[in-house]
Design a protein around this motif. Structure first.
Motif, PDB file in Angstrom:
ATOM      1  N   ASP A 126      40.422  46.080  38.274  1.00  0.00           N
ATOM      2  CA  ASP A 126      40.626  47.240  38.723  1.00  0.00           C
ATOM      3  C   ASP A 126      40.794  48.556  37.948  1.00  0.00           C
ATOM      4  O   ASP A 126      40.292  49.499  38.173  1.00  0.00           O
ATOM      5  N   VAL A 127      41.282  48.371  36.842  1.00  0.00           N
ATOM      6  CA  VAL A 127      41.812  49.583  36.252  1.00  0.00           C
ATOM      7  C   VAL A 127      40.877  50.180  35.133  1.00  0.00           C
ATOM      8  O   VAL A 127      40.795  51.169  34.750  1.00  0.00           O
ATOM      9  N   VAL A 128      40.049  49.070  34.533  1.00  0.00           N
ATOM     10  CA  VAL A 128      39.103  49.693  33.724  1.00  0.00           C
ATOM     11  C   VAL A 128      37.992  50.541  34.088  1.00  0.00           C
ATOM     12  O   VAL A 128      37.706  50.361  35.256  1.00  0.00           O
ATOM     13  N   GLY A 129      37.655  51.403  33.100  1.00  0.00           N
ATOM     14  CA  GLY A 129      36.673  52.454  33.469  1.00  0.00           C
ATOM     15  C   GLY A 129      35.130  51.973  33.816  1.00  0.00           C
ATOM     16  O   GLY A 129      34.328  52.920  34.052  1.00  0.00           O
ATOM     17  N   CYS A 139      38.758  32.772  36.794  1.00  0.00           N
ATOM     18  CA  CYS A 139      38.999  34.025  37.410  1.00  0.00           C
ATOM     19  C   CYS A 139      37.975  34.865  38.222  1.00  0.00           C
ATOM     20  O   CYS A 139      38.073  35.913  38.827  1.00  0.00           O
ATOM     21  N   LEU A 140      36.757  34.327  38.186  1.00  0.00           N
ATOM     22  CA  LEU A 140      35.691  35.270  38.963  1.00  0.00           C
ATOM     23  C   LEU A 140      36.009  35.461  40.276  1.00  0.00           C
ATOM     24  O   LEU A 140      35.759  36.448  40.723  1.00  0.00           O
ATOM     25  N   ASP A 141      36.153  34.441  41.117  1.00  0.00           N
ATOM     26  CA  ASP A 141      36.474  34.679  42.533  1.00  0.00           C
ATOM     27  C   ASP A 141      37.373  35.697  42.743  1.00  0.00           C
ATOM     28  O   ASP A 141      37.320  36.711  43.605  1.00  0.00           O
ATOM     29  N   GLU A 142      38.757  35.681  42.072  1.00  0.00           N
ATOM     30  CA  GLU A 142      39.782  36.488  42.298  1.00  0.00           C
ATOM     31  C   GLU A 142      39.232  37.750  41.952  1.00  0.00           C
ATOM     32  O   GLU A 142      39.546  38.817  42.438  1.00  0.00           O
ATOM     33  N   ALA A 143      38.539  37.908  40.603  1.00  0.00           N
ATOM     34  CA  ALA A 143      38.135  39.288  40.225  1.00  0.00           C
ATOM     35  C   ALA A 143      36.992  39.844  41.273  1.00  0.00           C
ATOM     36  O   ALA A 143      37.004  41.163  41.232  1.00  0.00           O
TER      37      ALA A 143
END
Lengths: 505, 399
Positions: A126-129, A139-143
């Motif tokens: 969420d935080v990256v620009g 981690c794909l589904d979570e992301a």
């Protein structure tokens, strides 16, 4: 050659952007990481080296410096392995810098170049620009939960590079692991036989967001009632769900599906829990504690008196503010912690203190037992009820109690009325707004007045009674005024506090 | 204090001494000689010489000093000043330490002494009965013997001291019958630790009040903390000092049953206050009554009649104070008579019918009446406002 790869680290439940700068130049061959790395980050040098070599890339024979900017913040965790590896590939000109533009990377590397899970996927992504983010396939589904981001998954470093060069495909969302299944089936309130007062208290607590203290002997159904409370709460909205998901992700709890929960969380820490595990903390990576994990849900503390005094006292500010501020020498964070506290306690060490005459505790034993529960903490409970062991007739009666579904619909209707007032629930109405939002009928006023005059009710107690009475009126869908019946019930649903606290009501 | 008493006190302070060993040491010798022999290892009751050098002049001086400091007297069995009622007991302690208003010790024989005992884990019912009993006995001029323990013991003494806020001479009053001032009723406490050691902790105010108003007796020298086994011996002394023993509330295995047992063996009447049959705190009392060992006591009037029936009470005592009419205030409900300010008449009737002396929780009232929590709450709150019902710690009773 210099490379700059965007990534992020975890602080509390929020991400903090980090750019991974890799510089390769002529000189004595070497590799150093600067920018306050912790042990796991420093060790990534060995993982990255092995992963590059086993994936068929070259390990640069130049002098390589990796800088993690901003350099004044401590970096923890292994999620920076992949960005460092990507930086190495760019700096050593093994991949075209154009191919990685606008792309952020996360992931822990195995020595064979495989990509592994890391905690905090949701807040970090969420935080990256950048618009595009590459994460390990696990981690794909979570992301993918994070809105407005293009997320790509890969199982290995080789796959990442091939896909970026256009020579291969990404792992598609939903294909790698089982889709997020919600397996949180809350037990049904219909299982509770008898216990009219306990059931009522749970209903009022759910409808108004009032903290609840259950006092009763062992076997009186305190835990049974408490575990049925989350089922009565309305489902989470998308924003609430996302904030819960972030916290779960940050504490690595979301590995087993249900990335975007629709049901409020229920946490029941054991009474041996330490203060840090309850409020959150840790020296470098501030882990969310149980109160944050219970954000937007229910925190159940069984055997309240057995918890450490320090643990109980540390709950006071979060209960008031809905957040917990954790400060350490190097880091500080504000973690969300707006939860409904349900606590259960025995009335005395032997547990039989409710039935006069059957308790074998001396006054001194009782005093010592209840001294753990500090007055300020007990003050936070709008509702405190005493429970008795259920009647034999009720236990053998085959007629189930009212179901969670029916009670939950009343709760939802009551919460709607609170929303019309402009508050999320009645428990958070400020004192100054009570006159306007919770007007009382003359009967109710005179009932309260008599108690104020006789001193059984304090001014602060009155405010709490008014909030609870308002919730009771909401549940009954009664008119604009709070009636005497609602006030009387609010008084009674708080009366048991005098068992644990005798000075005021 | 004279040398003899100091010597006796020093013997009673020996390490590992028990009442039986003390009696053997003091049998056949006067205290001074006994102490000298013990100190020199020449006492026939101490062939191993375990106390050699522990009972010398220096030790006696220390003990005398400590007694003087804490204002504690030593009384020796068989000497002047030892309470005669206690010396009648075949197992009377050889030495007692006395604190408080020591001059009252002589009055022990002239006053009517009632021992009120009971459990430490008392119910509100037991506490209330003990308090009221103590209060009424004080106004009736009857002394109360108890053990200053938590629960019933303390409640009885607190009640006893309540009618006389002007310490330190509580039961100095004017007899309603004769117009004479009587000084007969005073609190007597028998404690398991030293007579100057407030036990249990936290009851210091009551301890001080009893010290100022009455007598505190112990087998243990001043400054020494209570040992567990001393409590049983303490119960025996309480029974011996009293004319009758009243058990206010006791579990079936309670220590107060020991006191009742000693009293029965000494031929003294025992009374017991009955309690709810399902209350374990009253089970000991109910058993005493059921087995015929104790007379049923409903209040001070029953205590007085038990005192009068006591064959051991000698005719020399002033009967007038015992025959004093005691008006026991009966609490009774003017139920249902008061007018109702709104609410549900039927429900009000049902709820009033359920409430009694035994506390009911809100839940029980709700279950019994079968009405919603809100309606029952309002009914109870209104009854409370009218003074017909009372809530304590979440439980409801009739007023």
């Amino acid at each position: 050659m210099i490379a700059n790869v965007p990534s992020a680290i975890l602080l509390g439940v929020d991400g903090s952007p980090v750019s991974v700068e890799v510089h390769a130049s002529n000189g004595v061959p070497g590799f150093s990481i600067v920018g306050l790395p912790d042990a796991a980050v420093r060790e990534s040098r060995d993982r990255v080296r092995a992963a590059l070599l086993t994936s068929g890339f070259k390990w640069s024979s130049k002098r390589v410096t990796v800088n993690l900017a901003p350099s004044a913040v401590r970096k923890a965790g292994a999620a920076l392995d992949l960005p460092i590896a990507m930086g190495m590939l760019i700096a050593s000109e093994q991949i075209d810098p154009e191919a990685v533009t606008g792309c952020a990377f996360f992931g822990e590397l195995g020595l064979d170049g495989s990509l592994r899970y890391f905690p905090g996927v949701i807040p970090l992504v969420d935080v990256v620009g950048t618009p595009k983010v590459v994460v390990p396939a696990v981690c794909l589904d979570e992301a993918s939960v994070v809105p407005a981001k293009e997320v790509y998954g890969a199982t290995s470093l080789r796959q990442v590079v091939d896909a970026l060069n256009g020579g291969g495909g990404w792992v598609l969302p939903g294909s790698s692991s089982t889709p997020g299944q919600e397996h949180e089936d809350f037990p049904d309130l219909a299982d509770v036989r008898g216990q009219p007062v306990g059931r009522r208290a749970v209903e009022v607590a759910a409808a108004g967001g009032h903290h609840l203290l259950l006092i009763g002997p062992p076997g009186s159904g305190k835990t049974m009632l408490a575990t049925r409370l989350p089922g009565l709460l309305p489902p989470l909205t998308f924003d609430e769900s996302l904030s819960v998901a972030r916290i779960r992700s940050a504490s690595a709890l979301s590995q087993d599906g249900a990335y975007l929960p629709s049901r409020p969380p229920f946490r029941a820490p054991h009474h041996s829990a330490t203060a840090v595990s309850i409020v959150g903390g840790g020296s470098t990576w501030l882990r969310p504690g149980e109160i944050s994990l219970a954000h937007r849900g229910v925190l159940f503390m069984d055997e309240l008196g057995e918890f450490d005094r320090a643990v109980l006292d540390s709950l006071r500010e979060p209960l008031e503010e809905g957040v917990v501020r954790i400060s350490r020498v190097r880091v500080s964070a504000v973690l969300p912690a707006r939860f409904l506290l349900v606590a259960a306690t025995n009335p005395c060490p032997c547990g039989e203190g409710m039935t006069p005459g059957s308790c074998r505790c001396t006054p001194r034993m009782r005093e010592r037992y209840l001294a753990r529960l500090s007055g300020p903490l007990l003050d936070r409970f709008d509702l405190s009820v005493s429970l008795a062991k259920p009647q034999v007739d009720d236990l053998l009666c085959m007629v189930p109690g009212e179901s969670t579904e029916r009670v939950a619909s009343r709760v939802a209707a009551a919460r709607d009325r609170a929303h019309e007032r402009g508050v999320s629930c009645n428990a958070v109405i400020p004192s100054w707004a009570l006159d306007q939002l919770a007007p009382m009928s003359p009967d109710a006023l005179s009932l309260i007045e008599r108690r104020l005059r006789s001193g059984v009710l304090s001014a602060r107690g009155m405010d709490r009674i008014r909030r609870v009475a308002l919730t009771i009126a909401d549940l009954a869908q009664d008119g604009a005024l709070i009636g005497a019946e609602h006030v009387a019930e609010a008084l009674q649903l708080r009366a048991a506090r005098s068992i644990v606290r005798t000075d005021e009501r | 204090m004279d040398e003899t008493r100091v010597a006796a006190g020093a013997l009673a302070s020996l390490p590992g001494i028990t009442p039986a060993r003390l009696k053997m040491l003091m049998g056949g010798f006067d205290p001074e000689e006994a102490a000298e022999r013990v100190n020199g290892g020449r006492h026939p009751a101490d062939p191993q010489g375990r106390w050699i050098g522990l009972c010398g002049r220096d030790r006696m001086a220390v003990l005398g000093e400590r007694c003087l400091e804490s204002a504690v007297d030593v009384q020796v069995l068989g000497m002047d000043g030892y309470p005669p009622s206690l010396s009648n007991d075949p197992m009377a302690p050889a030495v007692i330490f006395v604190g408080g208003r020591k001059e009252r010790l002589g009055d022990l024989a002239n006053a009517s002494m009632v021992c009120t005992v009971g459990t430490r884990a008392a119910s509100p019912y037991g506490m209330k009965v003990a308090y009221e009993l103590g209060k009424e006995l004080a106004t009736a001029g009857i002394s109360v013997v108890s053990g200053l323990a938590d629960g019933i013991d303390s409640a009885a003494h607190r009640g006893f001291l309540a009618p006389f806020p002007d310490m330190p001479s509580p039961a100095t009053g004017i007899s309603a019958h004769t117009g004479h001032i009587f000084h007969t009723a005073f609190p007597v406490a028998v404690v398991a630790g030293g007579p100057d050691v407030a036990y249990p902790r936290g009851s210091g105010d009551l301890f001080d009040a009893v010290w100022d108003a009455g007598v505190i007796i112990s087998e243990v020298p001043p400054g020494v903390k209570a040992q567990r086994w001393r409590f049983v011996a303490r119960n025996r002394i309480m029974a011996a000092l009293s004319d009758i023993v009243i058990v206010v509330e006791s579990h079936t295995s309670g220590g107060s049953l020991h006191t009742a047992g000693y009293a029965l063996r000494q031929g003294k009447p025992v009374g017991a206050v009955p309690g709810p049959i399902n209350s374990s705190a009253s089970s000991g009392c109910n058993e005493l009554i059921q087995s015929g060992k104790a007379r049923l006591v409903r209040g001070t009037a029953d205590v007085v009649s038990l005192l009068e029936a006591d064959p051991s009470v000698s005719g020399s005592r002033d009967k007038s104070k015992k025959k004093k009419k005691i008006v026991v205030v009966q609490s009774g409900g003017a139920a249902g008579e008061a007018s109702c300010h709104g609410g549900d008449q039927d429900l009000r009737f049902i709820v009033l019918g359920q409430l009694g002396f035994q506390p009911l929780t809100l839940e029980e009232v709700v279950v019994l009446s079968g009405r919603p929590v809100g309606k029952v709450s309002l009914c109870l709150e209104l009854l409370a406002d009218e003074g017909l019902a009372r809530e304590q710690a979440g439980s409801w009773t009739r007023c």
